[in-house]
Design a protein around this motif. Structure first.
Motif, PDB file in Angstrom:
ATOM      1  N   CYS A 299       0.859  -1.171   0.000  1.00 24.24           N
ATOM      2  CA  CYS A 299       0.000   0.000   0.000  1.00 24.24           C
ATOM      3  C   CYS A 299       0.898   1.224   0.000  1.00 24.24           C
ATOM      4  N   ALA A 300       0.682   2.125  -0.956  1.00 25.55           N
ATOM      5  CA  ALA A 300       1.600   3.256  -1.072  1.00 25.55           C
ATOM      6  C   ALA A 300       1.447   4.234   0.081  1.00 25.55           C
ATOM      7  N   THR A 301       0.209   4.473   0.527  1.00 17.56           N
ATOM      8  CA  THR A 301       0.028   5.509   1.542  1.00 17.56           C
ATOM      9  C   THR A 301       0.295   4.999   2.945  1.00 17.56           C
ATOM     10  N   CYS A 302       0.494   3.687   3.121  1.00 20.83           N
ATOM     11  CA  CYS A 302       0.914   3.175   4.431  1.00 20.83           C
ATOM     12  C   CYS A 302       2.299   2.570   4.291  1.00 20.83           C
ATOM     13  N   SER A 303       3.053   2.929   3.260  1.00 19.67           N
ATOM     14  CA  SER A 303       4.240   2.131   2.958  1.00 19.67           C
ATOM     15  C   SER A 303       5.308   2.241   4.044  1.00 19.67           C
ATOM     16  N   ALA A 304       5.501   3.421   4.641  1.00 19.93           N
ATOM     17  CA  ALA A 304       6.494   3.520   5.712  1.00 19.93           C
ATOM     18  C   ALA A 304       6.048   2.695   6.912  1.00 19.93           C
ATOM     19  N   SER A 305       4.771   2.764   7.268  1.00 19.99           N
ATOM     20  CA  SER A 305       4.270   1.985   8.407  1.00 19.99           C
ATOM     21  C   SER A 305       4.487   0.498   8.179  1.00 19.99           C
ATOM     22  N   HIS A 306       4.095   0.035   6.987  1.00 15.13           N
ATOM     23  CA  HIS A 306       4.220  -1.396   6.738  1.00 15.13           C
ATOM     24  C   HIS A 306       5.680  -1.828   6.739  1.00 15.13           C
ATOM     25  N   ALA A 307       6.530  -1.043   6.078  1.00 13.51           N
ATOM     26  CA  ALA A 307       7.937  -1.435   5.989  1.00 13.51           C
ATOM     27  C   ALA A 307       8.567  -1.457   7.384  1.00 13.51           C
ATOM     28  N   ILE A 308       8.278  -0.427   8.189  1.00 12.88           N
ATOM     29  CA  ILE A 308       8.891  -0.369   9.511  1.00 12.88           C
ATOM     30  C   ILE A 308       8.298  -1.457  10.413  1.00 12.88           C
ATOM     31  N   GLY A 309       6.994  -1.698  10.282  1.00  5.24           N
ATOM     32  CA  GLY A 309       6.371  -2.772  11.063  1.00  5.24           C
ATOM     33  C   GLY A 309       6.992  -4.120  10.744  1.00  5.24           C
ATOM     34  N   PHE A 310       7.218  -4.362   9.470  1.00  3.83           N
ATOM     35  CA  PHE A 310       7.819  -5.631   9.048  1.00  3.83           C
ATOM     36  C   PHE A 310       9.252  -5.737   9.592  1.00  3.83           C
ATOM     37  N   CYS A 311      10.021  -4.646   9.470  1.00  2.00           N
ATOM     38  CA  CYS A 311      11.398  -4.661   9.975  1.00  2.00           C
ATOM     39  C   CYS A 311      11.399  -4.932  11.477  1.00  2.00           C
TER      40      CYS A 311
ATOM     41  N   VAL B 277      -0.915  -5.014  12.397  1.00  2.00           N
ATOM     42  CA  VAL B 277      -0.155  -6.038  13.104  1.00  2.00           C
ATOM     43  C   VAL B 277       0.553  -6.932  12.095  1.00  2.00           C
ATOM     44  N   HIS B 278       1.849  -7.090  12.291  1.00  2.00           N
ATOM     45  CA  HIS B 278       2.658  -7.953  11.424  1.00  2.00           C
ATOM     46  C   HIS B 278       3.041  -9.209  12.199  1.00  2.00           C
ATOM     47  N   TRP B 279       2.991 -10.322  11.533  1.00  2.00           N
ATOM     48  CA  TRP B 279       3.323 -11.604  12.158  1.00  2.00           C
ATOM     49  C   TRP B 279       4.284 -12.330  11.227  1.00  2.00           C
ATOM     50  N   VAL B 280       5.485 -12.603  11.719  1.00  2.00           N
ATOM     51  CA  VAL B 280       6.507 -13.220  10.867  1.00  2.00           C
ATOM     52  C   VAL B 280       7.007 -14.504  11.511  1.00  2.00           C
ATOM     53  N   GLN B 281       7.128 -15.543  10.703  1.00  2.00           N
ATOM     54  CA  GLN B 281       7.655 -16.810  11.193  1.00  2.00           C
ATOM     55  C   GLN B 281       8.843 -17.222  10.330  1.00  2.00           C
ATOM     56  N   GLY B 282       9.917 -17.661  10.982  1.00  2.00           N
ATOM     57  CA  GLY B 282      11.107 -18.075  10.248  1.00  2.00           C
ATOM     58  C   GLY B 282      11.010 -19.530   9.828  1.00  2.00           C
ATOM     59  N   GLY B 283      11.566 -19.844   8.657  1.00  2.00           N
ATOM     60  CA  GLY B 283      11.567 -21.232   8.179  1.00  2.00           C
ATOM     61  C   GLY B 283      12.849 -21.937   8.586  1.00  2.00           C
ATOM     62  N   ASN B 284      13.152 -23.044   7.910  1.00  2.00           N
ATOM     63  CA  ASN B 284      14.302 -23.842   8.306  1.00  2.00           C
ATOM     64  C   ASN B 284      15.628 -23.246   7.839  1.00  2.00           C
ATOM     65  N   ASP B 285      15.613 -22.377   6.813  1.00  2.00           N
ATOM     66  CA  ASP B 285      16.859 -21.974   6.168  1.00  2.00           C
ATOM     67  C   ASP B 285      17.070 -20.467   6.159  1.00  2.00           C
ATOM     68  N   GLY B 286      16.585 -19.772   7.194  1.00  2.00           N
ATOM     69  CA  GLY B 286      16.814 -18.330   7.245  1.00  2.00           C
ATOM     70  C   GLY B 286      15.870 -17.528   6.372  1.00  2.00           C
ATOM     71  N   THR B 287      14.903 -18.198   5.746  1.00  2.00           N
ATOM     72  CA  THR B 287      13.908 -17.465   4.958  1.00  2.00           C
ATOM     73  C   THR B 287      12.609 -17.376   5.754  1.00  2.00           C
ATOM     74  N   ILE B 288      11.663 -16.622   5.197  1.00  2.00           N
ATOM     75  CA  ILE B 288      10.382 -16.449   5.875  1.00  2.00           C
ATOM     76  C   ILE B 288       9.474 -17.625   5.530  1.00  2.00           C
ATOM     77  N   TYR B 289       8.901 -18.226   6.577  1.00  2.00           N
ATOM     78  CA  TYR B 289       8.024 -19.378   6.356  1.00  2.00           C
ATOM     79  C   TYR B 289       6.589 -18.921   6.184  1.00  2.00           C
ATOM     80  N   ARG B 290       6.183 -17.945   6.997  1.00  2.00           N
ATOM     81  CA  ARG B 290       4.815 -17.431   6.874  1.00  2.00           C
ATOM     82  C   ARG B 290       4.838 -15.991   7.338  1.00  2.00           C
ATOM     83  N   TYR B 291       4.155 -15.128   6.570  1.00  2.00           N
ATOM     84  CA  TYR B 291       4.032 -13.724   6.950  1.00  2.00           C
ATOM     85  C   TYR B 291       2.575 -13.360   6.856  1.00  2.00           C
ATOM     86  N   ARG B 292       2.091 -12.612   7.838  1.00  2.00           N
ATOM     87  CA  ARG B 292       0.706 -12.155   7.741  1.00  2.00           C
ATOM     88  C   ARG B 292       0.646 -10.708   8.192  1.00  2.00           C
TER      89      ARG B 292
END
Lengths: 133, 172, 526
Positions: free
Chosen positions: C230-242, C471-486
Motif C-alpha cells: 500500500c503506497a500511503t501506508c508504505s512507511a508503516s508497513h515497511a517499519i512494522g515488518f522490519c 499487526v505484522h506476524w513473521v515466522q522463520g523457516g528452516n533456512d533463514g527465509t520467511i516461512y509465513r508472513y501475515r
C-alpha cells in the motif's frame, strides 16, 4: 471578497509544464557500460527481477539486460555494484511507446579462468587488478 | 484470454502491416493531439499510481491545462490509463471496461506493476503486467511514476512529445 | 507494566479448559485444543478485557507440526498481546467458529477458509471473501503443497448477495470500476427510495497473493514487497515488518534510527491526514477545502522526496535501521514546511467550522456507535471518533514513542465530522511530535547488522499507521527465509464498519462516509 484577495496574493502555484518535477525524486539508474565488469551481482538483488543475466556457453557470451518498465528505483543494484556501472540519477520521466525502447541490453565476452570455469573477460581482468592493488 | 479486437494496431509483425500501423497511429495521435479524455482503471495497484494521478490533477501540476481530463465512464474515454499488474479477480472487469471504450482507443500502462508486474511478478493471483491482457500503446514507468512523469507520458500518448527513452545496446 | 502483565497471566491461569500458559516479554501464549478454541478465546477476551488483534492460519507441516491457528488478542490496558494457539487435524482441519461470540473474527475466519481450507464450524456466512467465485475448487494458496491447475482460467467473480427484500426495495450495484480515480470494490446498495437499508461490499479485487509470494524469501528481498502492499501506508508497513524481523532476530536498532523511523511515521501520518481532510471536502463539493488539503499534501510529499528521495517514503526503512541519514538541512526544511502546513490546516478548519452548508453535510452523517466500534474491534481514527480510546503508540509503545509526550485526541459522536476532527487534532499532535523528535534527535549510526532469521520461531509487531494499528506476524523457516508472513492492516479491521455506518443514510452521502473512514483497499486485499 477578502478571501479571494488572500488567495490571489498567494501567487501562482502551478509548476511550468514540461519541466522535471519541482522536487526531484530518486530516479532510474543509468548504465555506464564501459565501467561494467559483468560480475552479475545486480541481478539477484533486484526485487522486481527486471535485471536478467543469461550465459550462452557455446557462443561465449553473457547477456545482461534491464527492463525499465518494471524498475522501482530502489537503488538495490547500485548498492552492490563494485564499479559504479549503475549510477543514480534524478531522471523519472521515461515514458515510451514500446517495451523495446525501455530496455538496455549489453553483451559481454566470456573466457575460461584457470579452473576452467566460464567468467566474463572484464570480470577476470578486474579481479586481477583489485587483488594486486 | 478473451477474444477482443485490437485497438490501435501496435503489435504488428510484417512490414506492410507495420507501415499501416504507423499510419493509423499517426492519424490517432492527430486525433488526440489537443484533447485526450482518459478513464483511469485500477487493475490491482497499491494506490500509489492513483494518488500520483490525483496529484497530477491538483493545482501544482494541473493536468487539465494540457487538454487532458479524467472522465467517469469508459464510454466517454479516448484512452484507458491502466494501473496495476492485472489481478485475476479484476481481469474480467478490465476486459469489459476495454470493450466498453469506443474505437479508436489507446491503452496507457502506468507504473511498474502495469509494466512487468513489479515485485508481485510470479504470484498466483496476478498477471505479469497489462501487456499480457491488453495491447499497450504507451508505458509510463516508475513506482509510482511522479506526477511530472505522468504528464510527460500523457503528452507522449497524444503525440505532442517525442519519447525520451531509446533502446540502449552495447556489445563488447 | 510487568505488574499488569503478571495479573494477565494469573487471570489466564485461572481460566477453565484444556490450556497451557507461557509468557515472554509483553506477550503471553495460551496453547489449547482445537475443539475448545472458541470457548478459550471468548474467555481470554472477556477476562483480560482484550480485543482481537490478528489471526494467522499456518500450514506448518514442513516444520513438523501440522496445521496451526493463532488468534492474537491485545489487552490494551495491560499493554500485552495474548496469543491463543491450537493445532488442527491434518485430514480434517476444523475448529469451532468464534464469529458468533466475537464478530471481529468474521473476516479472519472467512479468509482462513478461502486461503487454507480450514473450516470454522458454525460460521454464519462462509461465502468466498478473498478468492472470488470462479477460482479452481480445492486450490488453497497458503498451503505449502498448493498448485495452480495448468489450464488457464478466468475468475467470473459474481458473489451471491442476499441483502434485504421487500416491497419497493431495489438494488443499486456500484463498481468494481468506479467513476473516480479510486481503488476497485463492488458495492451493492439495498434501497428504499434514497435511504440505504443494507450495504453489501465485495472487496479483495486487488488480492495479489503477497503473503504467499514472500514465503521462502529472505527478509531483505521481502521488504520491497511489503513496502508496496500500500503506497500511503508504505512507511508503516515497511517499519512494522522490519520490527517483526528484528524482534525475531533479537536485534536492537541504534537510537538515531529509532528516532528517524518515528519521524518518518509521523510525516506519513501528516500527509495522509491532511490529504484525507481535503478528500472529505471533495466529497462535499467544498472546493476550497479540497484545494487546501491537496496543496498541503503536495507540499508534504515533496518534502518526503527532498528528505528521502521518494514521495511516498518507499525505501526509507532497512532491516536494522533506516537506509540513509537525513540531509543536513533537513530539520530546518521540515520546520518551514510544517509551519505552512499548520497555517493551511487552521485555514481549512476555520473554513469548515464557519460554513453551515458544510457542517450540515458533516454532522450526523454516517454515525457509528461506540458499541459497534467495540464489537468490531475497530482501530485508529475510526475508533477514536466513536469514543474508543485506543492508540498503539501509547498503549503498546514502540520505537521512540515512550520518550515522547503524546496526546490521543478523542471524539464521541462517531459521525463524519468527528472522524474529520480526530484527523485534524491528530495532525496537530503529529506536528508537535515531529518538533519533539527534531529537538531530541540523538547522534550516531542509523543502521546495524541483522543476523539471519532463527528457524521455526515467530514474532509479532504492531504499528499505528495513519489508519490505525497494523499487526505484522513473521515466522522463520528452516533456512533463514520467511516461512509465513501475515499482515493485518488497519483497513482490514475497519472495513466491516463501513456497511454499518451507512445504514439509514442516503446514497449521495456514501462517498462522504467512505472517505471519512479512508480505508485502503490494497492493504486490505494484499
Amino acid at each position: 471578497m477578502q478571501q479571494l484577495w488572500k488567495y490571489l496574493r498567494r501567487g501562482r502555484a502551478t509548476a511550468p509544464a514540461l519541466t522535471p518535477d519541482p522536487t526531484p525524486s530518486r530516479g532510474f539508474p543509468a548504465f555506464r557500460f564501459d565501467a561494467c565488469i559483468a560480475c552479475g551481482r545486480c541481478a539477484p538483488v533486484c526485487p522486481t527481477g527486471v535485471i536478467s543475466i543469461a550465459d550462452d556457453a557455446p557462443a561465449l557470451v553473457r547477456t545482461w539486460s534491464l527492463d525499465y518498465r518494471g524498475c522501482v528505483r530502489c537503488t538495490a543494484c547500485q548498492e552492490v555494484c563494485p564499479t559504479q556501472a549503475l549510477v543514480p540519477t534524478h531522471q523519472t520521466q521515461l515514458a515510451a511507446t514500446s517495451a523495446r525502447d525501455l530496455e538496455g541490453v549489453a553483451r559481454f565476452q566470456l573466457v575460461r579462468d584457470q579452473s576452467g570455469a566460464l567468467v566474463p573477460r572484464r570480470y577476470l581482468a578486474w579481479r586481477k587488478e583489485t587483488s594486486h592493488g | 484470454m478473451a477474444e477482443h479486437s485490437p485497438a490501435v494496431v501496435v503489435t504488428a509483425r510484417s512490414q506492410p502491416t507495420q507501415e499501416l500501423a504507423q499510419a493509423v497511429n499517426w492519424k490517432v495521435q492527430r486525433l488526440f493531439r489537443r484533447s485526450l479524455q482518459v478513464r483511469a482503471v485500477d487493475a490491482g495497484s497499491c494506490n500509489g499510481c492513483e494518488w500520483e494521478l490525483v496529484a497530477a490533477l491538483n493545482a501544482i501540476y494541473d493536468l487539465q491545462r494540457l487538454g487532458v481530463d479524467i472522465v467517469a465512464s469508459p464510454r466517454h474515454a479516448d484512452a484507458l490509463l491502466v494501473t496495476g499488474m492485472v489481478t485475476r479477480n479484476l481481469e474480467l472487469a478490465l476486459l469489459r471496461t476495454f470493450e466498453a471504450t469506443p474505437h479508436p482507443k489507446l491503452v496507457i500502462a502506468v507504473g511498474a506493476c502495469a509494466g512487468t508486474g513489479c515485485v508481485f511478478r510470479g504470484s498466483y493471483a496476478v498477471h505479469p503486467g497489462v501487456g499480457e491482457v491488453l495491447p499497450v500503446d504507451v508505458y509510463i514507468p516508475g513506482c509510482p511514476p511522479t506526477p511530472g512523469a505522468i504528464l510527460q507520458g500523457l503528452l507522449v500518448a497524444m503525440g505532442r512529445l517525442e519519447p525520451p527513452a531509446r533502446r540502449q545496446e552495447f556489445v563488447e | 507494566m510487568s505488574n499488569k502483565l503478571s495479573e494477565v497471566i494469573n487471570t489466564l491461569r485461572r481460566l477453565e479448559g484444556p490450556l497451557q500458559v507461557s509468557a515472554g516479554p509483553e506477550q503471553v501464549t495460551v496453547v489449547t485444543a482445537a475443539p475448545a478454541l472458541a470457548q478459550v478465546c471468548a474467555q481470554v477476551a472477556q477476562a483480560c478485557d482484550a480485543r482481537l488483534a490478528t489471526s494467522v492460519g499456518c500450514d506448518e507441516r514442513l516444520l513438523g507440526r501440522g496445521f496451526q491457528v493463532y488468534f492474537v488478542f491485545a489487552a490494551d490496558r495491560a499493554g500485552a498481546f495474548i496469543t491463543v494457539q491450537a493445532e488442527l487435524d491434518e485430514n480434517a482441519p476444523v475448529f469451532p467458529s468464534l464469529t458468533a461470540r466475537l464478530p471481529a473474527a468474521n473476516w479472519h475466519e472467512r479468509e482462513m477458509h478461502d486461503l487454507l481450507g480450514f473450516l470454522p464450524q458454525g460460521h454464519p456466512d462462509l461465502r468466498p471473501l478473498v478468492l472470488h467465485p470462479g477460482w479452481p475448487k480445492g486450490f488453497f494458496p497458503l498451503r505449502k503443497d498448493a498448485q495452480l491447475p495448468p489450464s488457464p482460467f478466468q475468475v467470473a467473480g459474481d458473489l451471491d448477495m442476499p441483502g434485504v427484500t421487500g416491497q419497493g426495495v431495489y438494488q443499486l450495484p456500484v463498481g468494481p470500476i468506479h467513476a473516480g480515480v479510486i481503488e476497485p470494490g463492488h458495492f451493492r446498495f439495498f434501497l428504499d427510495g434514497e435511504q440505504i437499508l443494507s450495504l453489501e461490499a465485495q472487496l479483495f479485487y486487488v488480492h495479489r497473493g503477497a503473503e504467499k509470494l514472500i514465503e521462502g524469501r529472505t527478509p531483505a528481498l521481502a521488504l520491497p514487497v511489503v513496502e508496496r502492499l500500500c503506497a500511503t501506508c508504505s512507511a508503516s508497513h515497511a517499519i512494522g515488518f522490519c520490527q517483526a524481523v528484528e524482534a525475531l532476530s533479537g536485534v536492537e536498532i541504534p537510537p538515531r534510527a529509532r528516532h528517524l523511523r518515528t519521524l518518518y511515521l509521523e510525516l506519513e501520518r501528516l500527509y495522509n491526514h491532511l490529504g484525507d481532510m481535503g478528500n472529505i471536502c471533495a466529497g462535499l463539493s467544498y472546493h476550497l477545502g479540497n484545494y487546501l488539503g491537496a496543496s498541503s499534501k503536495e507540499a508534504l510529499v515533496s518534502l518526503n522526496a527532498e528528505l528521502t528521495g521518494h514521495r511516498y517514503l518507499m525505501g526509507v526503512a532497512a532491516l536494522g535501521g533506516v537506509r540513509a541519514d537525513l540531509p543536513g538541512h533537513a530539520p530546518e526544511r521540515i520546520r518551514t514546511v510544517l509551519a505552512q502546513a499548520y497555517r493551511d490546516l487552521q485555514e481549512l478548519l476555520s473554513g469548515i467550522t464557519t460554513s453551515p452548508s458544510v457542517l450540515d453535510r458533516l454532522e450526523n452523517t454516517g454515525r457509528l456507535s461506540r458499541e459497534v466500534a467495540l464489537e468490531l474491534a475497530l482501530v485508529g481514527p475510526a475508533a477514536r471518533a466513536s469514543g474508543v480510546d485506543r492508540d498503539a503508540r501509547r498503549d503498546h509503545p514502540y520505537l521512540a514513542y515512550s520518550d515522547l509526550k503524546l496526546l490521543v485526541p478523542l471524539r464521541s459522536a462517531g459521525d463524519v465530522y468527528s472522524r474529520l476532527m480526530v484527523r485534524a487534532d491528530e495532525a496537530q499532535v503529529s506536528m508537535d511530535l515531529v518538533n519533539q523528535l527534531l529537538r531530541t534527535l540523538p547522534a550516531g549510526p542509523v543502521r546495524t547488522d541483522v543476523p539471519p532469521l532463527p528457524p521455526r520461531r515467530q514474532a509479532l509487531s504492531w504499528i499505528e499507521s495513519p489508519r490505525g494499528e497494523s499487526v505484522h506476524w513473521v515466522q522463520g523457516g528452516n533456512d533463514g527465509t520467511i516461512y509465513r508472513y501475515r499482515l493485518r492492516s488497519a483497513s482490514y479491521q475497519n472495513w466491516p464498519a463501513v456497511p454499518q455506518a451507512v445504514l439509514g443514510n442516503i446514497v449521495p452521502d456514501f462517498p462522504l462516509v467512505n472517505k471519512s473512514f479512508e480505508l485502503c483497499y490494497s492493504c486490505t486485499d494484499r
